[in-house]
Design an enzyme around this catalytic site. Structure first.
Site, PDB file in Angstrom:
ATOM      1  N   GLU A 179       3.942  -4.005  12.526  1.00 36.38           N
ATOM      2  CA  GLU A 179       2.941  -2.959  12.297  1.00 36.38           C
ATOM      3  C   GLU A 179       1.830  -3.622  11.506  1.00 36.38           C
ATOM      4  O   GLU A 179       1.978  -3.899  10.314  1.00 36.38           O
ATOM      5  CB  GLU A 179       3.598  -1.790  11.553  1.00 36.38           C
ATOM      6  CG  GLU A 179       2.864  -0.491  11.771  1.00 36.38           C
ATOM      7  CD  GLU A 179       1.919  -0.206  10.637  1.00 36.38           C
ATOM      8  OE1 GLU A 179       0.735  -0.613  10.753  1.00 36.38           O
ATOM      9  OE2 GLU A 179       2.358   0.388   9.652  1.00 36.38           O
ATOM     10  N   GLU A 229     -11.059  -4.828   9.972  1.00 34.60           N
ATOM     11  CA  GLU A 229     -10.513  -3.813   9.084  1.00 34.60           C
ATOM     12  C   GLU A 229     -11.081  -4.032   7.675  1.00 34.60           C
ATOM     13  O   GLU A 229     -11.144  -5.165   7.192  1.00 34.60           O
ATOM     14  CB  GLU A 229      -8.993  -3.980   9.061  1.00 34.60           C
ATOM     15  CG  GLU A 229      -8.277  -2.917   8.281  1.00 34.60           C
ATOM     16  CD  GLU A 229      -6.758  -3.064   8.398  1.00 34.60           C
ATOM     17  OE1 GLU A 229      -6.261  -4.218   8.383  1.00 34.60           O
ATOM     18  OE2 GLU A 229      -6.083  -2.040   8.510  1.00 34.60           O
ATOM     19  N   CYS A 289      -3.485   1.306   6.797  1.00 33.02           N
ATOM     20  CA  CYS A 289      -3.797   0.719   8.109  1.00 33.02           C
ATOM     21  C   CYS A 289      -4.285   1.786   9.084  1.00 33.02           C
ATOM     22  O   CYS A 289      -4.836   1.450  10.123  1.00 33.02           O
ATOM     23  CB  CYS A 289      -2.589  -0.021   8.656  1.00 33.02           C
ATOM     24  SG  CYS A 289      -1.100   0.935   8.510  1.00 33.02           S
ATOM     25  N   GLY A 318       2.197  -5.449   7.685  1.00 36.94           N
ATOM     26  CA  GLY A 318       1.260  -6.248   6.895  1.00 36.94           C
ATOM     27  C   GLY A 318       0.091  -6.675   7.755  1.00 36.94           C
ATOM     28  O   GLY A 318      -0.236  -6.009   8.752  1.00 36.94           O
ATOM     29  N   PRO A 348      10.090  -7.126  -0.563  1.00 37.97           N
ATOM     30  CA  PRO A 348       8.917  -6.268  -0.796  1.00 37.97           C
ATOM     31  C   PRO A 348       7.697  -7.122  -1.139  1.00 37.97           C
ATOM     32  O   PRO A 348       7.818  -8.315  -1.404  1.00 37.97           O
ATOM     33  CB  PRO A 348       9.343  -5.436  -2.006  1.00 37.97           C
ATOM     34  CG  PRO A 348      10.253  -6.352  -2.773  1.00 37.97           C
ATOM     35  CD  PRO A 348      10.946  -7.237  -1.757  1.00 37.97           C
ATOM     36  N   GLU A 402       8.061   3.394  14.401  1.00 36.31           N
ATOM     37  CA  GLU A 402       8.871   3.791  13.256  1.00 36.31           C
ATOM     38  C   GLU A 402       8.815   5.305  13.133  1.00 36.31           C
ATOM     39  O   GLU A 402       7.740   5.904  13.238  1.00 36.31           O
ATOM     40  CB  GLU A 402       8.352   3.107  11.993  1.00 36.31           C
ATOM     41  CG  GLU A 402       8.498   1.594  12.114  1.00 36.31           C
ATOM     42  CD  GLU A 402       8.110   0.818  10.866  1.00 36.31           C
ATOM     43  OE1 GLU A 402       8.947   0.059  10.359  1.00 36.31           O
ATOM     44  OE2 GLU A 402       6.964   0.967  10.422  1.00 36.31           O
ATOM     45  N   ASN A 415       0.810  -1.235   0.000  1.00 41.31           N
ATOM     46  CA  ASN A 415       0.000   0.000   0.000  1.00 41.31           C
ATOM     47  C   ASN A 415       0.838   1.278   0.000  1.00 41.31           C
ATOM     48  O   ASN A 415       0.412   2.297  -0.529  1.00 41.31           O
ATOM     49  CB  ASN A 415      -1.041  -0.006   1.119  1.00 41.31           C
ATOM     50  CG  ASN A 415      -0.439  -0.102   2.495  1.00 41.31           C
ATOM     51  OD1 ASN A 415       0.726  -0.451   2.647  1.00 41.31           O
ATOM     52  ND2 ASN A 415      -1.221   0.209   3.497  1.00 41.31           N
TER      53      ASN A 415
HETATM   54  P1  ADP Z   1      -1.923  -8.062   2.494  1.00 44.31           P
HETATM   55  O1  ADP Z   1      -3.046  -9.017   2.740  1.00 44.31           O
HETATM   56  O2  ADP Z   1      -2.296  -6.653   2.720  1.00 44.31           O
HETATM   57  O3  ADP Z   1      -1.203  -8.275   1.202  1.00 44.31           O
HETATM   58  P2  ADP Z   1       0.071  -9.529   3.892  1.00 44.31           P
HETATM   59  O4  ADP Z   1       0.310  -9.564   5.353  1.00 44.31           O
HETATM   60  O5  ADP Z   1      -0.423 -10.775   3.252  1.00 44.31           O
HETATM   61  O6  ADP Z   1      -0.910  -8.316   3.656  1.00 44.31           O
HETATM   62  O7  ADP Z   1       1.370  -9.053   3.096  1.00 44.31           O
HETATM   63  C1  ADP Z   1       2.333  -8.174   3.601  1.00 44.31           C
HETATM   64  C2  ADP Z   1       3.708  -8.717   3.292  1.00 44.31           C
HETATM   65  O8  ADP Z   1       3.837  -9.988   3.927  1.00 44.31           O
HETATM   66  C3  ADP Z   1       3.989  -8.949   1.811  1.00 44.31           C
HETATM   67  O9  ADP Z   1       5.349  -8.642   1.546  1.00 44.31           O
HETATM   68  C4  ADP Z   1       3.745 -10.442   1.659  1.00 44.31           C
HETATM   69  O10 ADP Z   1       4.487 -11.023   0.600  1.00 44.31           O
HETATM   70  C5  ADP Z   1       4.286 -10.952   2.971  1.00 44.31           C
HETATM   71  N1  ADP Z   1       3.788 -12.278   3.357  1.00 44.31           N
HETATM   72  C6  ADP Z   1       2.610 -12.856   3.032  1.00 44.31           C
HETATM   73  N2  ADP Z   1       2.538 -14.095   3.562  1.00 44.31           N
HETATM   74  C7  ADP Z   1       3.688 -14.306   4.235  1.00 44.31           C
HETATM   75  C8  ADP Z   1       4.242 -15.387   4.999  1.00 44.31           C
HETATM   76  N3  ADP Z   1       3.555 -16.531   5.183  1.00 44.31           N
HETATM   77  N4  ADP Z   1       5.454 -15.231   5.528  1.00 44.31           N
HETATM   78  C9  ADP Z   1       6.143 -14.084   5.363  1.00 44.31           C
HETATM   79  N5  ADP Z   1       5.700 -13.049   4.664  1.00 44.31           N
HETATM   80  C10 ADP Z   1       4.491 -13.128   4.111  1.00 44.31           C
END
Ligand code: ADP
Length: 461
Positions: A228, A362, A262, A206, A154, A439, A130
């Site tokens: 966060e 949310e 968020c 995330g 990322p 942060e 985002n």
């Molecule tokens: P959103 O649903 O808003 O995309 P996520 O929490 O799924 O939020 O994603 C935020 C970040 O976490 C992204 O970089 C995504 O690739 C990463 N991510 C998603 N699943 C996992 C996981 N199982 N382990 C580590 N990172 C993850």
């Protein structure tokens, strides 16, 4: 992995789909670079950070085009994100220079006491889509400022911004290995980092769901965390508020990135005395927001990030209508020529209540449910009736009330008479299910420091 334009679905490019092995190669590089980078003087590191801040602004148009393409947000918002990101480098550089060893007054004249800040070591960051640049900046700037080296993953939707960011860091004179970018399989990469032992900290922004998974995975190697996570911000309008100003703030806060931040207000609580007035003005303003591709200069509402995101907003609207809410604006996607069906119209629901999904979870979309409250105590009770605690907003012309309410809200950030609270010099973060860690400003640096306490005998006892 293909990276697609958020509005049209057209392929913008491809990035490597790396896994555990590449993740560990990144840690090798970060470990090799750690000795040199952490041994440099703070002023040397701050000078590099200053060059990065300058370069981010100098390449603003290039960044904005990429952010808007892969994220979908309006170009104006992308420009704002770049300034905000550059500020994190300024803030971290300034605070790192101020950061010093502290000598502690001792009650025993035979000892002198000191606290010495040391970089934690190799640190990892996992960021969302985002704010593809700002979420990197607020993790990378403080880590580098205090002498840590970093490995970063990322979001899969927005890696092109991260690649340009890496280019800027290298051009600004960051030594090889101090910053390492890995795109690809999120769970394989994070598993490799959290089980390696050399990665001493992970900063994650995330979802609360993934935050929980990472917290479990961080236990084996006792990896320090900043999380966060999701928010569920209340937006409280008291009867003594300046209603036109509150409406303007509500529009600015709610519909930024089409509601996908968020800290977006998620639940509107309005005093019964001003409810009709607020709702009428808010609906008119929400209906007037131009919807379209982020690259069109007039656009205020771009696409949502995915079909899943659209389905989630739709499900919350349907649930609320089934439970008695009144639809006053939006409620569905609108077609945009040549684009995917992901443009959800700004949606306003009146007569919202706590049993509706949108008052419990949310939304991460352009949905504004509004409920009425009686007195201040009731507003605070509803606002705090959630396990989340990131942002909260309160509007009143009574300074004493704002102060009282700000202190009673369970959250990490309060917007008092404003809907836009982000500032790279202030501590951003939450409590409860919204996570922990801060942060921005000096608080951001503390997340990457370990304090060593040295107790020295000044005479042999
Ligand atoms: P959103 O649903 O808003 O995309 P996520 O929490 O799924 O939020 O994603 C935020 C970040 O976490 C992204 O970089 C995504 O690739 C990463 N991510 C998603 N699943 C996992 C996981 N199982 N382990 C580590 N990172 C993850």
């Amino acid at each position: 992995m293909a990276v697609r334009d958020a509005a049209t679905g057209v392929e913008l490019g491809r990035v490597p789909c790396s896994g555990g092995q590449e993740a560990l190669e990144a840690v090798d590089a970060a470990s090799s670079a750690l000795g040199d980078w952490s041994a440099r003087s703070t002023t040397d590191r701050a000078t590099v950070l200053g060059s990065i801040a300058h370069a981010l602004r100098a390449r603003k148009d290039e960044f904005a085009a990429i952010i808007t393409a892969e994220n979908g947000k309006p170009l104006d918002e992308s420009h704002g994100e770049i300034d905000y990101s550059a500020d994190y480098f300024l803030s971290a550089a300034q605070e790192a220079i101020r950061l010093a060893e502290e000598s502690i007054p001792s009650r025993n004249p035979a000892r002198s006491l000191a606290a010495i800040p040391e970089p934690i070591g190799v640190v990892a960051a996992i960021t969302p889509w985002n704010f593809p640049l700002a979420m990197l900046a607020r993790k990378t700037a403080p880590a580098l400022a205090v002498g840590c080296t970093q490995v970063v993953k990322p979001a899969e939707q927005t890696p092109l911004t991260a690649i340009l960011f890496a280019e800027v860091l290298m051009d600004a004179g960051l030594p090889s290995g101090a910053f390492n970018l890995v795109t690809g399989d999120a769970s394989a990469i994070s598993r490799a980092w959290l089980s390696d032992g050399r990665v001493r900290k992970l900063s994650f922004t995330g979802s609360t769901r993934v935050g929980r998974l990472l917290m479990h995975a961080a236990a084996d190697q006792i990896v320090r965390l900043s999380l966060e996570l999701g928010g569920h911000a209340p937006f409280i309008v008291f009867r003594d508020a300046d209603i036109p100003a509150a409406v303007a703030a509500a529009i600015a806060g709610k519909f930024r990135v089409a509601g996908q931040t968020c800290v977006c207000p998620n639940r509107f609580l309005v005093a019964a005395e001003v409810y009709e007035q607020f709702v009428t003005r808010f609906v008119a303003a929400a209906r007037a927001l131009p919807i379209g591709k982020g690259c069109e200069p007039t656009t205020r509402i771009g696409p949502l990030i995915s079909d899943t995101a659209v389905a989630r907003v739709r499900a919350q609207v349907d649930d609320a209508l089934a439970k008695g809410a009144k639809l006053l604006a939006g409620g569905a996607t609108v077609p945009v020529t040549g684009c995917l069906d992901r443009f959800f119209a700004p949606t306003v629901l009146a007569d919202a209540s706590p049993e509706m999904l949108c008052f419990q979870e949310e939304t991460f979309g352009p949905l504004a449910p509004i409920a009425k409250f009686g007195d201040e105590a009731e507003a605070i009770r509803i606002a705090n009736a959630t396990p989340y605690g990131l942002a909260a907003y309160a509007f009143s012309s009574d300074a004493a009330r704002l102060d009282r309410v700000s202190r009673q809200l369970h959250c990490g950030i309060v917007g008092a008479n404003t809907g836009v609270i982000s500032d790279a010099f202030a501590p951003f973060g939450g409590c409860g299910w919204s996570g922990f860690g801060r942060e921005g400003g000096r608080w951001g640096l503390y997340e990457y420091l370990s304090w060593k306490y040295v107790c020295t005998a000044t005479r042999v006892s």
